[in-house]
Scaffold this active site. Structure first.
Site, short mmCIF file in Angstrom:
data_model
loop_
_atom_site.label_atom_id
_atom_site.label_comp_id
_atom_site.label_asym_id
_atom_site.label_seq_id
_atom_site.Cartn_x
_atom_site.Cartn_y
_atom_site.Cartn_z
N TYR A 178 0.86 -1.19 0.00
CA TYR A 178 0.00 0.00 0.00
C TYR A 178 0.89 1.23 0.00
O TYR A 178 1.88 1.29 0.74
CB TYR A 178 -0.91 0.01 1.23
CG TYR A 178 -2.09 -0.92 1.10
CD1 TYR A 178 -3.18 -0.55 0.31
CD2 TYR A 178 -2.10 -2.13 1.75
CE1 TYR A 178 -4.26 -1.40 0.18
CE2 TYR A 178 -3.18 -3.00 1.62
CZ TYR A 178 -4.26 -2.62 0.84
OH TYR A 178 -5.33 -3.47 0.71
N GLU A 179 0.53 2.22 -0.82
CA GLU A 179 1.36 3.42 -0.96
C GLU A 179 0.60 4.70 -0.63
O GLU A 179 1.19 5.76 -0.49
CB GLU A 179 1.92 3.47 -2.38
CG GLU A 179 2.63 2.16 -2.76
CD GLU A 179 3.51 2.26 -3.98
OE1 GLU A 179 3.43 3.26 -4.71
OE2 GLU A 179 4.30 1.32 -4.19
N SER A 180 -0.74 4.63 -0.56
CA SER A 180 -1.57 5.78 -0.19
C SER A 180 -2.56 5.32 0.87
O SER A 180 -2.94 4.15 0.89
CB SER A 180 -2.34 6.32 -1.40
OG SER A 180 -1.47 6.70 -2.43
#
Ligand SMILES: *[C@@H]1O[C@H](CO)[C@@H](O)[C@H](O)[C@H]1NC(C)=O
Ligand SMILES: *[C@@H]1O[C@H](CO)[C@@H](O)[C@H](O)[C@H]1NC(C)=O
Ligand SMILES: *[C@@H]1O[C@H](CO)[C@@H](O)[C@H](O)[C@H]1NC(C)=O
Ligand SMILES: *[C@@H]1O[C@H](CO)[C@@H](O)[C@H](O)[C@H]1NC(C)=O
Ligand SMILES: *[C@@H]1O[C@H](CO)[C@@H](O)[C@H](O)[C@H]1NC(C)=O
Length: 306
Positions: free
Chosen positions: A155-157
């Site tokens: 997950y990046e956001s």
């Protein structure tokens, strides 16, 4: 269906600059090689990538995402994961075939990624209990269908950038449950140098590091002007951010402007190896390397095996 490349987030280099501090790093070389595969739909197969029998070789299928693309924009599904990689070329049979041919190969799936159908993928759980329940159930089915061995967290956001507790518990309990149930044998995380991302993954690490086997740190997210010496400093810094972690060095073969080149990344791997602290290497991604003859994969594995 198309799920795009890794990080797409602006970097916070000034923030990083003030975090840099020289320190001795303990560690040792190891022969762990990881290759992300399947996100770019360029027809790459497991069997296209040269595999050196002297390394421990992991593929990571990219990505499984808890979003529905039945609507525009896609809608979050609270832990109900679907498959978003190139299943035509990377099928359950293909996973079994590559693992049968090579006793040193394992295959995992990465959760999240940067975007889905061009929209950001957010970690967006309704509650810990419901997200974990949905994720355990949907991923157990997927992992068993595809004969997979592990999961990677990318997950990046984040729907709520301050809520490290929900991320920590959802991901920690997911990994723990899948391991306790014998569904997976290893898990990795894939953070990069962004303050929100680091606060999430370091909070997760603080509580659940004992069940996280690898830190696939996205070093290529540093700027294109990064030197080999700076790369080594960044590596030391991330080893201290994830104490006790098996931190992989990394670079990308996708032709992307503004990021560390594959040549610089590979040179940094050579330097880390000579300093006896290269745990392993991962490359983003096989899809991009297909048109380039996998030269970086061959060199990287030979370096790790030497
Ligand atoms: C497995 O090995 C056989 C025999 O060398 C080869 O024909 C086949 O293409 C290989 N399959 C994969 C998936 O590597
Ligand atoms: C999170 O999910 C809720 C409920 O589906 C939605 O209203 C909200 O827009 C989502 N947030 C993000 C950042 O996607
Ligand atoms: C996160 O915290 C910052 C600083 O306290 C605050 O300005 C911001 O509004 C918060 N964001 C959310 C989504 O709660
Ligand atoms: C990379 O992209 C640049 C700019 O689009 C292009 O000029 C160059 O030929 C590309 N290189 C490769 C190896 O594809
Ligand atoms: C595997 O690595 C070893 C050690 O570096 C090297 O000698 C060998 O040529 C490599 N094999 C292949 C198939 O690349």
């Amino acid at each position: 269906m198309y799920s795009s490349s890794f990080f797409s987030t602006p970097l916070f280099l000034s923030f990083l600059a003030c975090m840099l501090s020289p320190m001795a790093v303990l560690g040792a070389n190891s022969n762990h090689f990881t290759e992300y595969i399947g996100a770019l739909f360029r027809g790459v197969k497991f069997s296209d990538v040269p595999i050196n029998s002297s390394v421990e070789f992991h593929y990571i299928l990219s990505f499984a995402i808890d979003y529905s693309v039945a609507t525009t924009p896609p809608a979050p599904t609270n832990g109900e994961f679907g498959v978003f990689w190139d299943t035509e070329n990377l099928s359950p049979d293909a996973v079994s075939a590559i693992e049968q041919n090579y006793s040193n190969v394992k295959v995992a799936v990465s959760l999240g990624g940067a975007t889905v159908n061009g929209y950001n993928v957010y970690f967006n759980a309704t509650s810990v209990e419901s997200w974990v329940s949905n994720a355990v159930s949907s991923l157990t089915t997927m992992i068993q269908q595809y004969n997979l061995d592990g999961i990677d967290i990318d997950y990046e956001s984040f729907g709520n950038e301050n809520d490290t507790d929900t991320f920590t518990e959802c991901i920690g309990q997911l990994i723990k449950t899948l391991k306790d149930n014998g569904v997976i044998s290893f898990a990795s995380i894939a953070p990069f140098a962004n303050p929100t991302v680091q606060s999430m993954y370091q909070a997760l690490w603080a509580k659940y590091s004992s069940i996280i086997d690898y830190v696939n740190f996205q070093f290529y997210a540093y700027g294109a002007d990064t030197t080999v010496d700076q790369y080594v400093q960044y590596y030391d810094e991330q080893v201290s951010n994830y104490p006790g972690g098996n931190v992989l060095a990394s670079f990308m073969t996708e032709n992307t402007t503004g990021v560390i080149s594959a040549d610089t990344g590979f040179s940094a791997c050579q330097e880390l190896k000579s300093e006896n602290k290269l745990y392993g290497i991962f490359i983003w991604c096989a899809d991009a390397s297909l048109s380039q003859g996998f030269t970086y994969e061959i060199q990287s594995q030979a370096l790790l095996a030497s």
